[in-house]
Every structure is written in C-alpha cells, then in structure tokens.
Design an enzyme around this catalytic site. Structure first.
Site, PDB file in Angstrom:
ATOM      1  N   LYS A 119      21.013 -29.125 -18.930  1.00 52.33           N
ATOM      2  CA  LYS A 119      21.245 -29.060 -17.491  1.00 52.33           C
ATOM      3  C   LYS A 119      21.764 -27.672 -17.116  1.00 52.33           C
ATOM      4  O   LYS A 119      22.630 -27.117 -17.798  1.00 52.33           O
ATOM      5  CB  LYS A 119      22.266 -30.120 -17.066  1.00 52.33           C
ATOM      6  CG  LYS A 119      21.746 -31.546 -17.120  1.00 52.33           C
ATOM      7  CD  LYS A 119      22.806 -32.519 -16.645  1.00 52.33           C
ATOM      8  CE  LYS A 119      22.287 -33.955 -16.654  1.00 52.33           C
ATOM      9  NZ  LYS A 119      23.312 -34.915 -16.224  1.00 52.33           N
ATOM     10  N   GLU A 138      23.111 -51.474 -13.095  1.00 53.10           N
ATOM     11  CA  GLU A 138      23.833 -52.193 -12.049  1.00 53.10           C
ATOM     12  C   GLU A 138      23.880 -53.697 -12.291  1.00 53.10           C
ATOM     13  O   GLU A 138      24.901 -54.342 -12.009  1.00 53.10           O
ATOM     14  CB  GLU A 138      23.179 -51.904 -10.684  1.00 53.10           C
ATOM     15  CG  GLU A 138      23.282 -50.454 -10.242  1.00 53.10           C
ATOM     16  CD  GLU A 138      22.129 -49.587 -10.745  1.00 53.10           C
ATOM     17  OE1 GLU A 138      22.099 -48.390 -10.408  1.00 53.10           O
ATOM     18  OE2 GLU A 138      21.272 -50.124 -11.482  1.00 53.10           O
ATOM     19  N   ARG A 170      20.193 -53.589  -6.384  1.00 51.07           N
ATOM     20  CA  ARG A 170      19.527 -53.776  -7.670  1.00 51.07           C
ATOM     21  C   ARG A 170      20.156 -54.914  -8.472  1.00 51.07           C
ATOM     22  O   ARG A 170      19.598 -55.349  -9.480  1.00 51.07           O
ATOM     23  CB  ARG A 170      19.582 -52.474  -8.478  1.00 51.07           C
ATOM     24  CG  ARG A 170      19.171 -51.245  -7.685  1.00 51.07           C
ATOM     25  CD  ARG A 170      19.034 -50.024  -8.562  1.00 51.07           C
ATOM     26  NE  ARG A 170      17.682 -49.943  -9.109  1.00 51.07           N
ATOM     27  CZ  ARG A 170      17.314 -49.087 -10.044  1.00 51.07           C
ATOM     28  NH1 ARG A 170      18.195 -48.256 -10.559  1.00 51.07           N
ATOM     29  NH2 ARG A 170      16.069 -49.068 -10.483  1.00 51.07           N
TER      30      ARG A 170
END
Length: 636
Positions: free
Chosen positions: A278, A364, A392
């Site tokens: 990243k 989730e 979700r």
C-alpha cells in the site's frame, strides 16, 4: 511527465506499446494518481499499490472483452485512468463526476459495481459461466484484496468455482496479511514455471501415468504438495479446485506479465497470489498507509498536515469516547468491528481494552452472530458498524439477535447520506429495515450530547437496540461527562408555535428524527411551527404524537433516511391505529439511489436543509402558515 500516458486513451493503446515502455507507463500512472487524489481527496494508498498490476492486466488481457472485477473497488483509480477517463479524474467523487468505485453505467470497462467487498469471485464466476454457456472464449478475472478474502462469501464462491470448467482467474492482492514468504527471483522463477504449459502438462501426464499404480500416485502427490508447500503458502486454494500460482511481486512487471500470459493459456479455474505494498512509490503513504487510505486534499510535497483550527468533534469520536467510558464502568462490555477500527472510532478502545476488542475482518454476518454468542454468556457486546454494512448481516440481525432478544447494541455510523462515497455507502435504509423487526429498538440522536445519552440508554437495555448517527460533526452541542441515559421511547417538544390560543388546534408541527432537528428548527422560525425532537423511531412516543396531533392542523415528519417505510411511515401507522385523521407530509430520502457529491449540497437537493423543509411545508400547507416569507435582500 505524462508523455506516454497521454497517448493512452484505452487499453488497446497500451497493448500497442513495447513491453520495455510499460514501467515508464506505470511511473507516469502512479504520478497521475497522486496528483489527482491530492487535488480531490479520495482513496490513495490502495491505488498506489495496484498500479503495476493494473498495467499488466490491461496489457495481457483483451479488456473489456475479458472481464475485470475489482474488489474492493476503491483500488480502481489506475484502471479508470487507463480506460479513457484520465481527463475526468479532476471530477473524482464530486457531484456529476467520476465515482470512486467501479460503475457499470460509467464505462464498459467497469464490469461490476464493487463498493462493498468480497463479491468479486461470485460475480466473475457468473460471468465466466455465462461465457461458457454462450460459447464465448473470453476470460473473467477477479482481483480481490486480502482483507476481502476474510469474508465468507469469497470462500462460498471459491467452493462453487472449483468444480467448474471455465476461464476464471482469481488474483489475491495481498498487501497486508503475513501469509507469504519474501518475494524475489526464486519466487518469480517458480511462479512462471508453475504457470507454464510444460509444468501443467507434465503434472497431468504424471498423474495419468501413475494413477494405475495407486501407491506411487499417492507418493508423487504428497511429494508435489510438500515441495510446493516449501515455497508457497499451504495448498488451501488447490483444495478448492484451483491451480495455485505464486506468490509473486505485484510491483514487478517482468514477473507479472509473463505469469499472466502463461495463466491465460491454462484451462480451468486459476488462482494467482501477488504481493503488493500500500502506498507504493510515495514514501509518506508507504510509511503510514492508514493515514493515506482516504485523505482529503493535500500537497504531495508536504503530505498531510494537522488543521490549523481544531476540528469539530464528530459523532464517531463521541461514540469512541462513550465506549471507553462505559467499558471502564462495566467489565461486561466488549467492542466488535468488522474491519473498521479507524472508521468506527475504536482505536483508543483497542489500546485501553485489548482483551475486550474484536476485529473480525470484513465479515459482517459473523460479527453479528459472534455478538449474539457473547450476549448468550452474559456479556454486553457493542457492534460498531456502518449502516450500509449492517445490510449484509440482516438475516443474522433477525434470526440470531432479535428472535432471541439478546442485549446487543448496534452503533450505526454513517447513517444517512455520506457524500463522496455515494449510493453504495449511504445509510439510507436502516430505519425501514430495523423498525420492522420485533424486539429491536431504534434511536436517532439529534446531536452529540444525545448520541452519548442514547448509547447509554441502549446499553442499559436487556434486548437489542440500534443507535443511528451520521458521518462527521453535528450541531456542536457539548457532551455531558456522565453515562446518564435518556428514557426509552420518549421525545420532547423543542419549539412551540407562537400565538396559538390555549387548546386551539392550529398550525403545523414538524416531527424531526435525528440531526435534521436543527434545520427543522431553523425552518420553523420562518413558519411559526412547533418542532418535536422524536429521538426514537421505535418505540415511538405515541403519547407525545397524539398530544401534538390534537393541537395542530397538520403534521410533517423529517428524517435522513428512506421515506418509504421510514419514520414518517411509523407516524402514519400510529395515527391510523389511534383513529386520528390528520394531514401528514413525510420528508426524507426519495425512492432513488443518490450519487456521490458534497453531503450538504446533496441534502439541499433532496429538500432536507432548512430552506427545503420550509418550501415543502409552504407548498403543501400554505393555508395553515400565518407568517409571510421574508423579502430577500438585494445585495449590490
């Protein structure tokens, strides 16, 4: 600085370049991403990390005929630049401009909308099997981040895909997890070898020859897995039926391109593991990829700097402080987040209470049922989750928490419009989908002080309660130091209509749910209307509602959520149940997906600022308004 990049208007232009120039393209592409994000704000670290991978994919595959599905979609800025949208990058995440995520309506190269994670393998498999059914030879490629691989949906798709004969490639973009050995020349060589036709053919021939001698076949199979296990992670993905290749350096085009070219020739589901970093190429983002994950505007030469004036306290910060204070007072409290520690305000909680902090990854569904299990054993879980992500886990919310009436607190951040992230991240639907579930209560704090108080109210209950609050700061109302709750299901009158005779039924009353109380109050000053801070959608303060209905000629509800089935609908249902017939105007988010843009402007466009509320009330109840509209002052 962008000589090569300016010559690329679509991937076909890229594929006409000699391979020797691709690194220069990647360098220019990285500079273009940094320049544009510094001007508009947006996701940075993840996009800097996918530059070479993006170049390699569009160079090797015949896009858009070959399908690329990016997961999560916030890593697609290089993809957008290479697919004809370079000139529009200055409009990124702005009203009428480019989305920060893939959008099918925006470009044929955006094959699937992926603003929520872990969906790419399922979608790409569907595309691959559709191609097979139609007799088309195109490829489908899912590029999935290591965080997205933590979700069960990704593994459900792997399980399905592994038994299908189709042109599917899954690329694991590993930029965080420590699941791979150091990359280098040896791994590059092995990856190219294992993706080559000779290796594939030799492996299949060996299996066919040795299959007639089961002991030798089993020995060869074990030796292959043992040897492979020394240079790559465990053969988990091969157990799913994929041919595993990697890990390889995701910033090394001399490794990426030959490996992808080899894989493109293979049959059946393929799995390529690439390792990226990243923030690659921008030292400040490399050093702190979290800070540069989604920065606002900044000077690339300087980097992020602290604002000169202290920023307003956000609702997320109010929640984080409340969580720490409540945890200090009650050892039963545990905090749960599905991979949103920073976004949901749990950084300090993790530092102070590491043994009571759980980041379950982008999972989730698991987060909610995990909380239910903790609650069964006498703990008091608080699930910090964005409104849009609770969608979700709706089955778990009903089946595992509400039916069993377990004391789980849901802190719903990002309720309402969220601005630049757009429709996929807007918390528009939690009021309708929460209020229809038995046992489940829902609070809507109007400001920072009420947010802290209503969180305490929720935590004190023996059943499930959700507290919804928006992104960013509120009206600036200072919080109180204690943990005193507000009563459940009780609202308050914040402004009374001026001039009405005692007991007379006259004028309009505005019933506000949540932070729209403050624009409602501003509109009420110009309308001479009563304003009620309802606080709770469920249980609704029916006694207060009927009292207000008895003394006013019309009612208006205001909410930053879907108007269909929302708080206004709850008011209408309560009036009907009581046999009260009263004109009712329901203001909220309309039955459309609202795209990205400045949140203040978006609210105004929906008529949910003070001026919009006033105008809607005047248009509907002009005869009931006894205050004229003040004349506008002419300036200059």
């Amino acid at each position: 600085m962008t000589r090569l990049l300016e010559s690329i208007n679509d991937p076909a232009d890229l594929r006409r370049l000699p391979r020797a120039q691709l690194q220069s393209v990647a360098d220019e592409l990285r500079a273009c991403v940094l320049d544009n994000v510094s001007r508009t704000g947006g996701h940075l670290s993840s996009n800097l990390g996918t530059v070479e991978l993006t170049v390699a994919l569009h160079y090797v595959f015949n896009t858009p005929e070959d399908r690329l599905v990016w997961d999560v979609g916030h890593q697609t800025y290089p993809h957008k630049i290479l697919t004809g949208r370079r000139e529009r990058m200055t409009t990124l995440r702005q009203l009428g401009g480019l989305s920060g995520f893939p959008q099918r309506a925006e470009s044929p190269y955006d094959t699937f909308g992926t603003a929520h994670s872990s969906t790419s393998i399922s979608a790409a498999l569907g595309m691959a099997l559709a191609a097979r059914q139609k007799g088309e030879s195109r490829h489908s490629v899912a590029i999935i981040g290591d965080g997205a691989m933590t979700a069960g949906m990704a593994f459900e798709a792997l399980n399905n895909a592994g038994v299908e004969d189709c042109r599917l490639l899954v690329i694991l973009n590993d930029n965080d997890m420590s699941i791979s050995p150091p990359v280098g020349a040896l791994n590059r060589y092995l990856a190219q070898l294992m993706s080559g036709q000779f290796y594939s053919a030799a492996k299949n021939v060996g299996k066919n020859v040795l299959r007639v001698a089961p002991p030798l076949f089993e020995l060869a199979k074990r030796l292959e897995e043992h040897a492979k296990g020394m240079v790559v992670p465990a053969t988990l993905f091969e157990k799913f039926g994929f041919n595993y290749v990697g890990p390889i350096d995701g910033h090394d085009l001399e490794s990426l391109i030959p490996t992808l070219e080899n894989i493109r020739q293979l049959r059946g589901p393929q799995f390529l593991h690439v390792v990226t970093k990243k923030g690659q190429g921008y030292k400040l983002a490399e050093a702190d990829p979290v800070a540069y994950h989604g920065p606002g505007k900044f000077d690339p030469a300087v980097g992020l700097v602290a604002p000169s004036a202290p920023p307003k306290t956000t609702f997320t910060q109010v929640f984080g402080q409340w969580l720490c204070d409540t945890a200090a007072a009650d050892p039963r409290l545990v905090g749960i987040t599905p991979a949103m520690r920073e976004g949901s305000g749990l950084v300090e909680f993790e530092k102070r209470f590491p043994g009571r902090y759980y980041d379950v990854g982008i999972a989730e569904q698991h987060a909610v049922t995990f909380a239910a299990g903790l609650a069964c054993e006498g703990l008091k879980p608080v699930v910090a989750i964005y409104s849009t992500f609770l969608q979700r886990a709706y089955d778990q919310l009903i089946h595992d928490v509400a039916i069993q009436n377990l004391p789980v607190v849901f802190a719903l951040d990002r309720a309402g419009l969220v601005g630049a992230d757009g429709a996929t991240h807007a918390g528009a639907y939690d009021i309708p989908f929460v209020r229809c579930v038995p046992n489940l209560a829902l609070a809507c704090p109007a400001d920072e002080r009420e947010c802290r108080q209503l969180l305490s109210s929720a935590f004190a209950q023996n059943g499930p309660v959700a507290v919804r609050y928006p992104r960013g700061a509120g009206a600036g109302v200072a919080t109180l130091p204690g943990l005193e709750p507000l009563p459940i299901g009780v609202g308050e009158i914040r402004r009374k209509r001026v001039g009405a005779a005692e007991g007379a039924c006259k004028g309009v009353a505005i019933l506000a749910f949540g932070t729209l109380l403050y624009p409602a109050l501003a509109a009420a000053e110009r309308l001479n209307a009563t304003v009620v801070n309802m606080r709770w959608v469920k249980p609704l303060d029916v006694a207060l509602l009927l009292e207000v209905a008895a003394t006013h000629e019309a009612l208006v509800t205001v909410e930053e959520g879907a108007v269909m089935g929302g708080a206004g609908s709850a008011v209408g249902e309560a009036l009907q149940a009581a046999g009260v017939v009263k004109p009712l105007l329901q203001l909220g988010l309309p039955d459309v997906f609202i795209e990205h843009g400045d949140p203040v402007r978006l609210l105004a466009m929906q008529g949910l600022d003070a001026a919009g509320i006033e105008q809607s009330v005047r248009d509907r109840f002009a005869a009931l308004i006894d205050t004229p509209r003040p004349a506008l002052k002419v300036v200059g």
